[in-house]
Design a protein around this motif. Structure first.
Motif, PDB file in Angstrom:
ATOM      1  N   ALA A  26      10.459  16.723 -13.935  1.00  0.00           N
ATOM      2  CA  ALA A  26       9.276  16.066 -13.373  1.00  0.00           C
ATOM      3  C   ALA A  26       9.344  16.039 -11.854  1.00  0.00           C
ATOM      4  O   ALA A  26       8.341  16.289 -11.171  1.00  0.00           O
ATOM      5  N   GLY A  27      10.525  15.767 -11.321  1.00  0.00           N
ATOM      6  CA  GLY A  27      10.691  15.794  -9.863  1.00  0.00           C
ATOM      7  C   GLY A  27      10.491  17.194  -9.297  1.00  0.00           C
ATOM      8  O   GLY A  27       9.842  17.369  -8.256  1.00  0.00           O
ATOM      9  N   ARG A  28      11.059  18.176  -9.978  1.00  0.00           N
ATOM     10  CA  ARG A  28      10.878  19.561  -9.529  1.00  0.00           C
ATOM     11  C   ARG A  28       9.428  19.996  -9.628  1.00  0.00           C
ATOM     12  O   ARG A  28       8.928  20.729  -8.765  1.00  0.00           O
ATOM     13  N   ALA A  68      13.930  23.228 -16.119  1.00  0.00           N
ATOM     14  CA  ALA A  68      14.834  22.175 -15.649  1.00  0.00           C
ATOM     15  C   ALA A  68      15.873  21.830 -16.709  1.00  0.00           C
ATOM     16  O   ALA A  68      15.711  22.132 -17.898  1.00  0.00           O
ATOM     17  N   ARG A  89       6.733  18.095  -9.324  1.00  0.00           N
ATOM     18  CA  ARG A  89       5.980  17.487  -8.222  1.00  0.00           C
ATOM     19  C   ARG A  89       6.306  18.174  -6.894  1.00  0.00           C
ATOM     20  O   ARG A  89       5.425  18.370  -6.053  1.00  0.00           O
ATOM     21  N   ALA A  90       7.554  18.532  -6.704  1.00  0.00           N
ATOM     22  CA  ALA A  90       7.938  19.238  -5.473  1.00  0.00           C
ATOM     23  C   ALA A  90       7.293  20.624  -5.406  1.00  0.00           C
ATOM     24  O   ALA A  90       6.785  21.041  -4.359  1.00  0.00           O
ATOM     25  N   SER A 113       0.464  14.822  -0.475  1.00  0.00           N
ATOM     26  CA  SER A 113      -0.053  13.532  -0.938  1.00  0.00           C
ATOM     27  C   SER A 113      -1.539  13.585  -1.283  1.00  0.00           C
ATOM     28  O   SER A 113      -2.059  12.660  -1.906  1.00  0.00           O
ATOM     29  N   MET A 127       9.093  22.641 -14.547  1.00  0.00           N
ATOM     30  CA  MET A 127       9.394  21.673 -15.612  1.00  0.00           C
ATOM     31  C   MET A 127      10.147  22.324 -16.764  1.00  0.00           C
ATOM     32  O   MET A 127      11.165  21.793 -17.224  1.00  0.00           O
ATOM     33  N   GLU A 176      13.599  14.375 -16.619  1.00  0.00           N
ATOM     34  CA  GLU A 176      13.504  13.633 -15.358  1.00  0.00           C
ATOM     35  C   GLU A 176      13.627  14.561 -14.165  1.00  0.00           C
ATOM     36  O   GLU A 176      12.846  14.464 -13.213  1.00  0.00           O
ATOM     37  N   ILE A 177      14.608  15.434 -14.212  1.00  0.00           N
ATOM     38  CA  ILE A 177      14.782  16.398 -13.124  1.00  0.00           C
ATOM     39  C   ILE A 177      13.573  17.327 -13.069  1.00  0.00           C
ATOM     40  O   ILE A 177      13.064  17.653 -11.990  1.00  0.00           O
TER      41      ILE A 177
END
Length: 163
Positions: free
Chosen positions: A81-83, A74, A85-86, A100, A71, A78-79
Motif C-alpha cells: 500500500a505504501g509502495r 510487494a 501510494r508512492a 497530494s 502492490m 502494508e508495504i
C-alpha cells in the motif's frame, strides 16, 4: 480623344481627390485585429484547458497502473500500500501535479490481499484545476474537473502467499 491631363491625374477612378485623407483607410486592419483577438483568446484558453485535462488523464491512468504493479509485487499488503501510494505520487508528478492533489484507493478480492491469483483493484482520482483561475475563486466555485481511472492487477498465481 486626347491624353489625360494633369487635372485628371489628381482624381482616382471613383472620382475621389487623391490628395485628401480617406477616413476609412486602415479600418479593415483594426477590425481584423480586434476580431482575431476576440476569437483567439478563448481558443487559446480552450486549448490550454484541454491540455491540462489530458495531462490529468495521463496522470491518473499511469498512477493506477503503477500503483497496481507496486502492490502486487510487494512482500506484504502494508508495504504494498505504501509502495502503491508512492508510485502514484510519482505518476502524478510526472504530469506536473502534486502527489497530494490525487488520491489512491486499493481494493483486494481476497483476504489476505496478496493471495496467489487474487486481484487488486486500484482507483485513482485527481481534481484538475482550470488554468489561470485565482485561488480566491477556487473556494467559492467548482473550478476543477475530476478525472478518475481504475486498474485491476493480478497477484502472481504461482508465487507464494503473502499477508
Amino acid at each position: 480623344m486626347s491624353a489625360p491631363g494633369p487635372a485628371d491625374a489628381a482624381h482616382d477612378r471613383e472620382g475621389h481627390d487623391a490628395g485628401a485623407h480617406d477616413p476609412e483607410a486602415g479600418a479593415a486592419l483594426v477590425e481584423f485585429l480586434g476580431t482575431a483577438v476576440l476569437l483567439l483568446v478563448p481558443l487559446v484558453y480552450l486549448v490550454l484547458t484541454v491540455a491540462q485535462v489530458q495531462a490529468g488523464a495521463f496522470a491518473v491512468e499511469g498512477a493506477a497502473r503503477e500503483a497496481g504493479r507496486a502492490m502486487v509485487t510487494a512482500d506484504s499488503a502494508e508495504i504494498g500500500a505504501g509502495r502503491a501510494r508512492a508510485a502514484a505520487g510519482i505518476a502524478f508528478a510526472d504530469q506536473g501535479f502534486a502527489a497530494s492533489d490525487g488520491s489512491v484507493s486499493l481494493e483486494c478480492s481476497a483476504d489476505p490481499c496478496l493471495t496467489p491469483g487474487a486481484t487488486v483493484g486500484v482507483r485513482t482520482r485527481l481534481a484538475v484545476p482550470l488554468p489561470f483561475v485565482p485561488e480566491a475563486l477556487r473556494g467559492r466555485l467548482p473550478l476543477e474537473i475530476p478525472v478518475t481511472a481504475t486498474h485491476v492487477a493480478t497477484v502472481d498465481e504461482y508465487g507464494k502467499a503473502r499477508s
